[in-house]
Design a protein around this motif. Sequence first.
Motif, mmCIF file in Angstrom:
data_model
loop_
_atom_site.group_PDB
_atom_site.id
_atom_site.type_symbol
_atom_site.label_atom_id
_atom_site.label_comp_id
_atom_site.label_asym_id
_atom_site.label_seq_id
_atom_site.Cartn_x
_atom_site.Cartn_y
_atom_site.Cartn_z
ATOM 1 N N LEU A 198 0.709 -1.300 -0.034
ATOM 2 C CA LEU A 198 -0.012 -0.071 -0.107
ATOM 3 C C LEU A 198 0.795 1.322 -0.012
ATOM 4 C CD1 LEU A 198 -2.362 -1.351 2.645
ATOM 5 C CD2 LEU A 198 -2.983 -1.192 0.492
ATOM 6 N N ASP A 199 0.425 2.072 -0.943
ATOM 7 C CA ASP A 199 1.147 3.555 -0.773
ATOM 8 C C ASP A 199 0.465 4.639 -0.310
ATOM 9 O OD1 ASP A 199 2.611 5.798 -1.389
ATOM 10 O OD2 ASP A 199 2.539 5.739 -3.746
ATOM 11 N N VAL A 200 0.556 5.011 1.062
ATOM 12 C CA VAL A 200 -0.112 5.852 1.797
ATOM 13 C C VAL A 200 0.293 7.237 1.361
ATOM 14 C CG1 VAL A 200 -1.385 6.554 3.824
ATOM 15 C CG2 VAL A 200 -0.957 4.101 3.221
ATOM 16 N N LYS A 201 -0.336 8.143 0.827
ATOM 17 C CA LYS A 201 0.147 9.349 0.214
ATOM 18 C C LYS A 201 -0.206 10.410 1.368
ATOM 19 C CE LYS A 201 0.957 8.369 -4.210
ATOM 20 N NZ LYS A 201 2.323 8.157 -4.246
ATOM 21 N N THR A 202 0.790 11.317 1.647
ATOM 22 C CA THR A 202 0.396 12.238 2.461
ATOM 23 C C THR A 202 0.991 13.705 1.896
ATOM 24 O OG1 THR A 202 0.653 13.196 4.663
ATOM 25 C CG2 THR A 202 2.186 11.814 4.058
ATOM 26 N N VAL A 235 3.819 1.808 2.783
ATOM 27 C CA VAL A 235 4.594 2.800 2.712
ATOM 28 C C VAL A 235 3.961 4.207 2.703
ATOM 29 C CG1 VAL A 235 6.718 3.543 1.375
ATOM 30 C CG2 VAL A 235 6.037 1.303 1.416
ATOM 31 N N VAL A 236 4.572 5.144 3.464
ATOM 32 C CA VAL A 236 4.176 6.495 3.643
ATOM 33 C C VAL A 236 4.730 7.321 2.918
ATOM 34 C CG1 VAL A 236 3.320 8.372 5.149
ATOM 35 C CG2 VAL A 236 3.003 5.927 5.941
ATOM 36 N N THR A 237 4.344 7.845 1.832
ATOM 37 C CA THR A 237 5.138 8.720 0.847
ATOM 38 C C THR A 237 4.506 10.124 0.652
ATOM 39 O OG1 THR A 237 4.017 8.338 -1.064
ATOM 40 C CG2 THR A 237 5.689 6.634 -0.491
ATOM 41 N N ASN A 238 5.255 11.043 0.091
ATOM 42 C CA ASN A 238 5.235 12.416 0.193
ATOM 43 C C ASN A 238 4.418 12.864 -1.129
ATOM 44 O OD1 ASN A 238 5.217 15.122 0.062
ATOM 45 N ND2 ASN A 238 7.582 15.293 0.480
ATOM 46 N N PHE A 433 8.405 8.716 3.640
ATOM 47 C CA PHE A 433 8.478 9.025 5.082
ATOM 48 C C PHE A 433 8.598 7.793 6.195
ATOM 49 C CE2 PHE A 433 5.840 12.707 3.504
ATOM 50 C CZ PHE A 433 6.856 13.579 3.632
ATOM 51 N N GLY A 434 8.422 6.580 5.341
ATOM 52 C CA GLY A 434 8.368 5.414 6.412
ATOM 53 C C GLY A 434 7.648 4.323 5.899
#
Length: 437
Positions: A198-202, A235-238, A433-434
């Motif tokens: 999963l690519d969780v975007k923020t 994965v938390v990404t920008n 980010f992590g």
Amino acid sequence: MRTYDLIMKKRNGRELTAMEIDYLISGYVNGNIPDYQMSALAMAIYFQGMTEQETLNLTKTMINSGETISLDAIPGIKVDKHSTGGVGDTTTLVLAPLVASAGAPVAKLSGRGLGHTGGTLDKLESIPGFSTDMTVPELVDAVKNFGVAVAGQTGNLVPADKMLYALRDVTATVDSMPLIAGSIMSKKLAAGADALVLDVKTGDGAFLKSREEAFDLARTMVSIGNGAGKKTVAVVTNMDQPLGKAIGNALEVEEAIMTLRGKGPADLQELSLYLGGWMLALAGKCSEPEEGRAVLLEAINSGAAIKKFKELIRSQHGNDAVVDDFSLLPHVENQVKVKSPRAGYVQRVKAETVGVAAMTLGAGREMKDSKIDPAVGIILEKKTGDRVRIGEALAVVHARDDASPEMVDAVEEMVLTAYEFSNEPTETADLIFGIVE
Ligand code: URA
Ligand code: CA
């Protein structure tokens, strides 16, 4: 069981049992529970939250509301990837052929774009002839034969989500962590993959603006995935600035092709290798994501990745000559440079503003049934950390040849307001980010 009592139980902050959640969701789908009671329940969940166990039970009940897809006929571990949505996010176009070229089967169900975020189906359909309309047996066959297929939503997956999402949309209950997690994970788990990345975007262009919320959603979804017996990492990404340089459907196909050749923008390549490395690790093709990354780089360098993309295009009835000749993709002559009003360094390129500008050009949908134009979009020549001279091009707007000059002016203005500058050198933005395992 009375619906009234269950709404009150949740309103008072108590935990609903699996049976109670099942009663509520199936009652709603069957038409026995009206919208106004489900709205009250959604609002109670918004304020009181749900435990991990409740969220898992909600997800399972939602999955059971409709059909599910079985990919068991495809040999090997099938890994799916899902992004929570961003601007110019071209990774699926890169990852599907890239990961398949390294030997992991990819059966991807994708969506269309809505609002300022783009959709993979719209991008692929900008390739002349390309069809994403497949039945489940066709999808399974294509993956067996070519190792990869990308299809639109097929069958009647998770009708509970279609109903609930429409209700949440008009009752200010979309941004509830358990409801988002249940919505995304029920659809992913119903689609039959064995493992999920999963690519969780923020950030500015994402649906979750704060990093804390993104990690929260990542943890919740990983716990649901693992609770349902599927290996899941998030994965938390920008998504503060758009990913890559291209925003727009055919423009992103070009960008994906360049990336599959090892000549794409650094951030898009980096995120693709990172997510792809994890996909290969979960598919059992390597022991570590780092090793998977090296395998993928080799697939790019050897030409295996771009060859697989041609195969994917051919197998879905598209013209694979576009890979070697971009002039076969839809494009416009009406290209306007957005010039920098000052010298300095780019501090930020606000993704949402760029996304809205691209949507205004016709690259995205304002309403569910708006028509999109595959050729239009925006190319960002400068991104965070870049130095600019006065008058230098920040971006190029690709507008319809018959677009009104007023509209094009407004889009140029929007793109300008997306840029923030600094006199001092600025850092390039962090991308990852992590990770939550
Ligand atoms: N995307 C989904 O599919 N569901 C949500 O609830 C939010 C984003
Ligand atoms: Ca892009």
